[in-house]
Scaffold this active site. Structure first.
Site, PDB file in Angstrom:
ATOM      1  N   TYR A 143       0.861  -1.183   0.000  1.00 40.36           N
ATOM      2  CA  TYR A 143       0.000   0.000   0.000  1.00 40.36           C
ATOM      3  C   TYR A 143       0.895   1.230   0.000  1.00 40.36           C
ATOM      4  CZ  TYR A 143      -3.155   3.731   1.182  1.00 40.36           C
ATOM      5  OH  TYR A 143      -3.853   4.912   1.145  1.00 40.36           O
ATOM      6  N   LYS A 264       3.466  10.724   7.534  1.00 42.70           N
ATOM      7  CA  LYS A 264       2.849  10.333   8.815  1.00 42.70           C
ATOM      8  C   LYS A 264       3.522  10.906  10.085  1.00 42.70           C
ATOM      9  CE  LYS A 264      -0.146   6.814   7.280  1.00 42.70           C
ATOM     10  NZ  LYS A 264       0.097   5.870   6.174  1.00 42.70           N
TER      11      LYS A 264
HETATM   12  C1  LIG Z   1      -0.352   5.929   4.693  1.00 42.42           C
HETATM   13  C2  LIG Z   1       0.684   5.498   3.737  1.00 42.42           C
HETATM   14  C3  LIG Z   1       0.882   6.163   2.509  1.00 42.42           C
HETATM   15  C4  LIG Z   1      -0.003   7.291   2.062  1.00 42.42           C
HETATM   16  O1  LIG Z   1       0.121   8.394   2.893  1.00 42.42           O
HETATM   17  P1  LIG Z   1      -1.058   9.489   2.929  1.00 42.42           P
HETATM   18  O2  LIG Z   1      -0.489  10.587   3.756  1.00 42.42           O
HETATM   19  O3  LIG Z   1      -2.228   8.818   3.560  1.00 42.42           O
HETATM   20  O4  LIG Z   1      -1.323   9.895   1.531  1.00 42.42           O
HETATM   21  C5  LIG Z   1       1.904   5.728   1.693  1.00 42.42           C
HETATM   22  N1  LIG Z   1       2.686   4.705   2.049  1.00 42.42           N
HETATM   23  C6  LIG Z   1       2.542   4.051   3.211  1.00 42.42           C
HETATM   24  C7  LIG Z   1       3.472   2.947   3.553  1.00 42.42           C
HETATM   25  C8  LIG Z   1       1.529   4.415   4.094  1.00 42.42           C
HETATM   26  O5  LIG Z   1       1.357   3.743   5.230  1.00 42.42           O
END
Ligand SMILES: *Cc1c(COP(=O)(O)O)cnc(C)c1O
Length: 422
Positions: A143, A264
């Site tokens: 993801y 994040k």
């Molecule tokens: C959450 C996540 C994303 C996407 O980040 P967003 O800020 O939600 O767009 C990309 N890669 C990984 C591994 C993630 O956990």
């Protein structure tokens, strides 16, 4: 009308079937690991508000720094201009990353950090060769975000289904293990001169169910990539900033990726901000008198000074020795608890990496994200003042590092109770 009713009139929530959503709980305040709703009910935020909050809510130190920045410089266009928070954040971040990362490219979130990384890799080949490589390799269960490029390199799932015909082709590979590593390496060898890059979540695949694999095998895949000049992208959007027990998950590797994606935990969960870093090999491929070799990418809020300031403040806290001790403490508590539930008949698998503890529930066959067990578990813990948001039948704890032993014990105790009740 109360807030929940007003919300229902005007809001479309993420990842939510709006026909019959579970209630949206109005949160009025956050403090440390706790969220408070409008009735004063307290919840332990055991998923760090979608994995972003690492130091607790409304952290006074981050808040003070952000407030000061807001009255100094709230934003400035980042093409043709620069500012202290953006430069300082890059100066401090780059040496922390494993390997020799040379440059920071700012964007707004994890998905955009991934988009930038993909563009860097694809254009690297356009800039440096007559017959550019276009193939991308990714894990089947990956993801990487919800924008189109990020979706394309993510596994095909119920999330991507309506868009599958429009997503670009990607060569998906299984997660590596002792049995398949040789086969995966020979696949890379076979495809080698067509492949532009390999993107991966190092050691923990988040949204697809907190799947884990061993560093040793990722090391072998990166080594094979490097032998063929295949660029490597470490998506540390979830694993970065201490989540897996080290500052970055890739510290467990011998080989160094060319690119890192971060978001994040970057601002401690205070503001949206994305970072893509690269080494000089990538950066130098864009240096030219030929304007066509420029990376034509940017966002209105690129390197927003307030977001960069939040990230600097979060970094100050992360780099205090106490924070690493907290991270290690959480990891040991998780380990101790995992041992007590090992082999539980209702659990199919228990796994852990750093501050992430995962309990995969037995479902009698239906393991999909839409499994009914998910809502039951979610509501069960909410009732008990704990925010846990299972991915299908995969229950996981991913707390802010400030969580106390008492609160961890309370969560474990309720999980034991849930194992009895559900
Ligand atoms: C959450 C996540 C994303 C996407 O980040 P967003 O800020 O939600 O767009 C990309 N890669 C990984 C591994 C993630 O956990």
């Amino acid at each position: 009308m109360n807030l929940a009713e007003r919300d229902e009139k005007v809001i479309w929530h993420p990842y939510t079937q709006m026909k019959s959503p579970l209630p949206h709980i109005p949160i009025t305040r956050g403090e440390g690991v706790y969220l408070f709703d409008e009735n004063g009910k307290k919840y332990i935020d055991a998923v760090s508000s979608w994995w972003v909050n690492i130091h607790g809510h409304a952290h006074p130190y981050i808040a003070a720094k952000v407030a000061e920045q807001l009255t100094t410089l709230e934003h400035v266009i980042f093409a043709g201009f620069t500012h202290e928070p953006a430069v300082q954040l890059a100066e401090r971040l780059l040496p922390l990353l494993p390997g020799s990362q040379e440059k920071v490219f700012y964007s707004d979130n994890g998905s955009t950090a991934v988009e930038v990384a993909l563009k860097m890799c694809l254009q690297y080949w356009v800039n440096t060769t007559k017959k550019p490589r276009t193939k991308i390799i990714a894990f089947k269960d990956a993801y990487h975000g919800d924008t189109f490029g990020a979706m394309s390199v993510s596994g095909r799932s119920i999330f991507t289904e309506p868009f599958n015909p429009l997503l670009f082709d990607v060569e998906f590979i299984e997660l590596p293990n002792a049995q398949n590593i040789a086969q995966l390496r020979s696949k890379l060898n076979y495809l080698s001169n067509e492949v532009a890059c390999f993107i991966f979540e190092p050691m923990v695949l988040g949204a697809s169910g907190m799947l884990m694999y061993e560093a040793q095998y990722l090391d072998e895949l990166i080594e094979t990539c490097q032998k063929h000049g295949i660029l490597t992208i470490a998506d540390e959007v979830m694993t970065g900033f201490g989540r897996t027990g080290k500052y970055f998950s890739c510290e467990a590797l011998q080989n160094r990726p060319d690119i890192f994606c971060l978001s994040k935990g970057l601002t401690g969960g205070t503001m949206p901000l994305g970072v893509t870093t690269c080494n000089s090999k990538i950066f130098n491929a864009f240096l030219s008198d030929d304007k066509l070799k420029t990376l034509y990418h940017g966002h209105s809020f690129t390197a927003n000074p307030v977001a960069c300031t939040a990230a600097l403040a979060s970094l100050d806290i992360l780099l205090q020795p106490e924070t690493l001790l907290h991270i290690k403490r959480i990891a040991s508590r998780h380990q101790e608890f995992a041992e007590t539930i090992l082999g539980h008949p209702k659990l199919k698998n228990i796994r852990q990496n750093g501050t992430i503890l995962v309990m995969e529930w037995e479902t009698g066959g239906d393991t999909s994200y839409l499994n009914g067990l998910r809502d039951r578990l979610y509501l069960y813990f909410l009732e008990r003042g704990i925010v846990l948001r299972p991915l299908g039948n995969v229950l996981y704890i991913l707390p802010p590092y400030v969580i106390s032993d008492e609160d961890l014990a309370y969560i474990y105790q309720n999980i034991l109770q849930a194992l009895n009740d559900i």
